[in-house]
Motif scaffolding. Structure first.
Motif, PDB file in Angstrom:
ATOM      1  N   VAL A  58       4.955   2.820   3.813  1.00  0.00           N
ATOM      2  CA  VAL A  58       4.697   1.772   2.825  1.00  0.00           C
ATOM      3  C   VAL A  58       3.776   0.698   3.416  1.00  0.00           C
ATOM      4  CG1 VAL A  58       5.748  -0.044   1.411  1.00  0.00           C
ATOM      5  CG2 VAL A  58       6.824   2.219   1.550  1.00  0.00           C
ATOM      6  N   HIS A  59       4.039   0.310   4.653  1.00  0.00           N
ATOM      7  CA  HIS A  59       3.189  -0.698   5.304  1.00  0.00           C
ATOM      8  C   HIS A  59       1.744  -0.196   5.413  1.00  0.00           C
ATOM      9  CE1 HIS A  59       1.971  -3.944   7.897  1.00  0.00           C
ATOM     10  NE2 HIS A  59       1.615  -3.085   8.831  1.00  0.00           N
ATOM     11  N   HIS A  60       1.582   1.044   5.819  1.00  0.00           N
ATOM     12  CA  HIS A  60       0.253   1.641   5.939  1.00  0.00           C
ATOM     13  C   HIS A  60      -0.466   1.644   4.589  1.00  0.00           C
ATOM     14  CE1 HIS A  60      -2.921   4.522   6.780  1.00  0.00           C
ATOM     15  NE2 HIS A  60      -2.440   5.302   5.813  1.00  0.00           N
ATOM     16  N   LEU A  61       0.240   2.048   3.534  1.00  0.00           N
ATOM     17  CA  LEU A  61      -0.382   2.090   2.213  1.00  0.00           C
ATOM     18  C   LEU A  61      -0.711   0.692   1.692  1.00  0.00           C
ATOM     19  CD1 LEU A  61       1.653   5.001   0.634  1.00  0.00           C
ATOM     20  CD2 LEU A  61      -0.819   4.982   1.150  1.00  0.00           C
ATOM     21  N   THR A  62       0.080  -0.291   2.065  1.00  0.00           N
ATOM     22  CA  THR A  62      -0.221  -1.684   1.705  1.00  0.00           C
ATOM     23  C   THR A  62      -1.569  -2.079   2.297  1.00  0.00           C
ATOM     24  OG1 THR A  62       2.129  -2.254   1.656  1.00  0.00           O
ATOM     25  CG2 THR A  62       0.570  -4.080   1.921  1.00  0.00           C
ATOM     26  N   LEU A  63      -1.740  -1.803   3.579  1.00  0.00           N
ATOM     27  CA  LEU A  63      -2.991  -2.151   4.252  1.00  0.00           C
ATOM     28  C   LEU A  63      -4.162  -1.352   3.699  1.00  0.00           C
ATOM     29  CD1 LEU A  63      -1.604  -2.388   7.898  1.00  0.00           C
ATOM     30  CD2 LEU A  63      -2.113  -4.275   6.321  1.00  0.00           C
ATOM     31  N   ALA A  64      -3.920  -0.075   3.365  1.00  0.00           N
ATOM     32  CA  ALA A  64      -4.980   0.756   2.792  1.00  0.00           C
ATOM     33  C   ALA A  64      -5.427   0.204   1.433  1.00  0.00           C
ATOM     34  CB  ALA A  64      -4.502   2.199   2.666  1.00  0.00           C
ATOM     35  N   GLU A  65      -4.484  -0.223   0.615  1.00  0.00           N
ATOM     36  CA  GLU A  65      -4.836  -0.838  -0.679  1.00  0.00           C
ATOM     37  C   GLU A  65      -5.737  -2.053  -0.444  1.00  0.00           C
ATOM     38  OE1 GLU A  65      -3.882  -0.244  -4.015  1.00  0.00           O
ATOM     39  OE2 GLU A  65      -2.526   1.429  -3.672  1.00  0.00           O
ATOM     40  N   ARG A  66      -5.373  -2.862   0.541  1.00  0.00           N
ATOM     41  CA  ARG A  66      -6.151  -4.080   0.824  1.00  0.00           C
ATOM     42  C   ARG A  66      -7.545  -3.755   1.352  1.00  0.00           C
ATOM     43  NH1 ARG A  66      -1.040  -7.097   3.595  1.00  0.00           N
ATOM     44  NH2 ARG A  66       0.007  -7.659   1.649  1.00  0.00           N
ATOM     45  N   VAL A  67      -7.639  -2.707   2.170  1.00  0.00           N
ATOM     46  CA  VAL A  67      -8.952  -2.320   2.707  1.00  0.00           C
ATOM     47  C   VAL A  67      -9.839  -1.764   1.603  1.00  0.00           C
ATOM     48  CG1 VAL A  67     -10.150  -0.627   4.164  1.00  0.00           C
ATOM     49  CG2 VAL A  67      -8.268  -1.947   5.094  1.00  0.00           C
ATOM     50  N   TRP A  68      -9.336  -0.761   0.891  1.00  0.00           N
ATOM     51  CA  TRP A  68     -10.193  -0.040  -0.042  1.00  0.00           C
ATOM     52  C   TRP A  68     -10.497  -0.815  -1.311  1.00  0.00           C
ATOM     53  CZ3 TRP A  68     -13.073   3.406   1.937  1.00  0.00           C
ATOM     54  CH2 TRP A  68     -12.646   4.074   3.083  1.00  0.00           C
ATOM     55  N   PHE A  69      -9.484  -1.440  -1.893  1.00  0.00           N
ATOM     56  CA  PHE A  69      -9.736  -2.170  -3.138  1.00  0.00           C
ATOM     57  C   PHE A  69     -10.064  -3.639  -2.889  1.00  0.00           C
ATOM     58  CE2 PHE A  69      -7.109   1.419  -4.697  1.00  0.00           C
ATOM     59  CZ  PHE A  69      -8.060   1.990  -5.520  1.00  0.00           C
ATOM     60  N   GLY A  70      -9.307  -4.291  -2.020  1.00  0.00           N
ATOM     61  CA  GLY A  70      -9.538  -5.707  -1.753  1.00  0.00           C
ATOM     62  C   GLY A  70     -10.825  -5.972  -1.005  1.00  0.00           C
ATOM     63  N   GLY A  76     -13.533  -8.723  -0.584  1.00  0.00           N
ATOM     64  CA  GLY A  76     -12.705  -9.665   0.168  1.00  0.00           C
ATOM     65  C   GLY A  76     -12.714  -9.370   1.660  1.00  0.00           C
ATOM     66  N   PRO A  77     -11.940 -10.129   2.428  1.00  0.00           N
ATOM     67  CA  PRO A  77     -11.913  -9.937   3.876  1.00  0.00           C
ATOM     68  C   PRO A  77     -11.338  -8.582   4.268  1.00  0.00           C
ATOM     69  CG  PRO A  77     -10.223 -11.503   3.191  1.00  0.00           C
ATOM     70  CD  PRO A  77     -11.035 -11.182   1.978  1.00  0.00           C
ATOM     71  N   ASP A  78     -11.795  -8.085   5.388  1.00  0.00           N
ATOM     72  CA  ASP A  78     -11.290  -6.821   5.932  1.00  0.00           C
ATOM     73  C   ASP A  78      -9.966  -7.099   6.640  1.00  0.00           C
ATOM     74  OD1 ASP A  78     -10.766  -4.432   7.224  1.00  0.00           O
ATOM     75  OD2 ASP A  78     -12.759  -4.251   8.119  1.00  0.00           O
ATOM     76  N   PRO A  79      -8.860  -6.503   6.179  1.00  0.00           N
ATOM     77  CA  PRO A  79      -7.571  -6.778   6.818  1.00  0.00           C
ATOM     78  C   PRO A  79      -7.404  -6.114   8.179  1.00  0.00           C
ATOM     79  CG  PRO A  79      -7.282  -5.226   5.038  1.00  0.00           C
ATOM     80  CD  PRO A  79      -8.729  -5.645   5.018  1.00  0.00           C
ATOM     81  N   THR A 127     -22.618   3.393   3.230  1.00  0.00           N
ATOM     82  CA  THR A 127     -22.908   3.866   1.876  1.00  0.00           C
ATOM     83  C   THR A 127     -22.101   3.080   0.855  1.00  0.00           C
ATOM     84  OG1 THR A 127     -23.310   6.104   2.717  1.00  0.00           O
ATOM     85  CG2 THR A 127     -22.872   5.896   0.360  1.00  0.00           C
ATOM     86  N   PHE A 128     -22.763   2.679  -0.214  1.00  0.00           N
ATOM     87  CA  PHE A 128     -22.079   1.983  -1.301  1.00  0.00           C
ATOM     88  C   PHE A 128     -21.487   3.020  -2.259  1.00  0.00           C
ATOM     89  CE2 PHE A 128     -24.782  -1.328   0.322  1.00  0.00           C
ATOM     90  CZ  PHE A 128     -23.989  -2.455   0.236  1.00  0.00           C
ATOM     91  N   HIS A 129     -20.365   3.605  -1.849  1.00  0.00           N
ATOM     92  CA  HIS A 129     -19.679   4.558  -2.719  1.00  0.00           C
ATOM     93  C   HIS A 129     -19.216   3.837  -3.982  1.00  0.00           C
ATOM     94  CE1 HIS A 129     -19.611   7.990  -0.036  1.00  0.00           C
ATOM     95  NE2 HIS A 129     -19.240   7.194   0.955  1.00  0.00           N
ATOM     96  N   THR A 130     -18.925   4.599  -5.011  1.00  0.00           N
ATOM     97  CA  THR A 130     -18.512   4.026  -6.286  1.00  0.00           C
ATOM     98  C   THR A 130     -16.998   3.795  -6.335  1.00  0.00           C
ATOM     99  OG1 THR A 130     -18.180   6.205  -7.256  1.00  0.00           O
ATOM    100  CG2 THR A 130     -20.386   5.213  -7.512  1.00  0.00           C
ATOM    101  N   LEU A 131     -16.592   3.035  -7.354  1.00  0.00           N
ATOM    102  CA  LEU A 131     -15.168   2.869  -7.637  1.00  0.00           C
ATOM    103  C   LEU A 131     -14.523   4.239  -7.823  1.00  0.00           C
ATOM    104  CD1 LEU A 131     -12.634   1.201  -8.323  1.00  0.00           C
ATOM    105  CD2 LEU A 131     -13.505   1.058 -10.681  1.00  0.00           C
ATOM    106  N   ARG A 132     -15.209   5.165  -8.454  1.00  0.00           N
ATOM    107  CA  ARG A 132     -14.715   6.525  -8.652  1.00  0.00           C
ATOM    108  C   ARG A 132     -14.296   7.134  -7.311  1.00  0.00           C
ATOM    109  NH1 ARG A 132     -18.930   8.172 -10.662  1.00  0.00           N
ATOM    110  NH2 ARG A 132     -18.332   8.130 -12.856  1.00  0.00           N
ATOM    111  N   TRP A 133     -15.162   7.005  -6.321  1.00  0.00           N
ATOM    112  CA  TRP A 133     -14.884   7.580  -5.000  1.00  0.00           C
ATOM    113  C   TRP A 133     -13.666   6.905  -4.375  1.00  0.00           C
ATOM    114  CZ3 TRP A 133     -14.211   6.202  -0.005  1.00  0.00           C
ATOM    115  CH2 TRP A 133     -14.265   7.215   0.948  1.00  0.00           C
ATOM    116  N   VAL A 134     -13.597   5.574  -4.455  1.00  0.00           N
ATOM    117  CA  VAL A 134     -12.467   4.845  -3.868  1.00  0.00           C
ATOM    118  C   VAL A 134     -11.170   5.239  -4.566  1.00  0.00           C
ATOM    119  CG1 VAL A 134     -11.473   2.564  -3.393  1.00  0.00           C
ATOM    120  CG2 VAL A 134     -13.941   2.936  -3.090  1.00  0.00           C
TER     121      VAL A 134
END
Length: 162
Positions: A58-70, A76-79, A127-134
Motif C-alpha cells: 500500500v505504501h509503495h502504491l501511494t508513492l507510485a500514485e504521487r509520482v505518476w499522477f501528481g 507537482g513535485p517528485d516524491p 518522453t512526454f507520454h500521454t495520460l493514456r500511457w500513465v
C-alpha cells in the motif's frame, strides 16, 4: 476454497477514459479490500522471502500514485523513492489514509488532464507520454500488486477473491 471477497470487474464502456479509470479504480479497491479487518501486526507481517508486506504494498502504491499522477501528469513535485519500506512511526491507519488521499489527488489530476491524449506535464525518461500511457502503466502496476496482496492475504487468514 470459495472466494470470499469476489467482486465483478467493471462493465464501464462509456468511452476510453471512463473504461480506463474504472479498471484502475477496481484494482485500487482490490488492494484496499485485502487490508480490511486485519490488525496492524498482520498488515506488517512478512510472509515471503522478499520481505513484502500488505502495508508495504500500500505504501509503495501511494508513492507510485504521487509520482505518476501528481508529478508526471499534474507537474507537482517528485516524491522520490517509491520503495516498499514503511517509514518508522507511521501507523497502518495513516498509511491507508495516505493511499486514499493519493488516489483522490490522482483522480483530480486525471480529471484536470481531461483526455487520454493529453501529454504528461513532466517527461518520463525524456518522453512526454500521454495520460493514456500513465493510466495503462498504473493500472498494470496496481493490478500486479493486487495479485501480490491476494496471496499475502490468503496466507494470513485464508481470505480469497478479487
Amino acid at each position: 476454497m470459495p472466494e470470499t471477497q469476489r467482486k465483478p470487474v467493471p462493465r464501464n464502456d462509456g468511452g476510453e477514459l471512463d473504461t480506463a479509470t474504472a479498471f484502475l479504480s477496481f484494482a485500487r479497491e482490490c488492494v484496499l479490500k485485502k487490508t480490511g479487518g486485519l490488525t496492524e501486526e498482520q498488515l506488517r507481517r512478512v510472509l515471503v522471502g522478499s520481505g513484502t508486506t500488505l502495508l508495504g504494498l500500500v505504501h509503495h502504491l501511494t508513492l507510485a500514485e504521487r509520482v505518476w499522477f501528481g508529478h508526471h501528469v499534474a507537474g507537482g513535485p517528485d516524491p522520490g523513492d517509491v520503495g516498499m519500506d514503511v517509514p518508522a512511526g507511521l501507523t497502518a491507519p495513516e498509511i491507508l489514509a495516505g493511499y486514499r488521499a493519493a488516489i483522490e489527488a490522482s483522480d483530480a489530476a486525471i480529471r484536470a488532464a481531461g483526455h487520454p491524449d493529453t501529454p504528461a506535464a513532466v517527461p518520463i525518461d525524456g518522453t512526454f507520454h500521454t495520460l493514456r500511457w500513465v493510466l495503462a502503466h498504473m493500472t498494470s502496476e496496481t493490478a500486479r500488486h493486487a495479485g501480490h496482496a491476494d496471496i499475502l492475504r490468503e496466507q494470513l487468514d485464508g481470505v480469497t477473491g478479487r
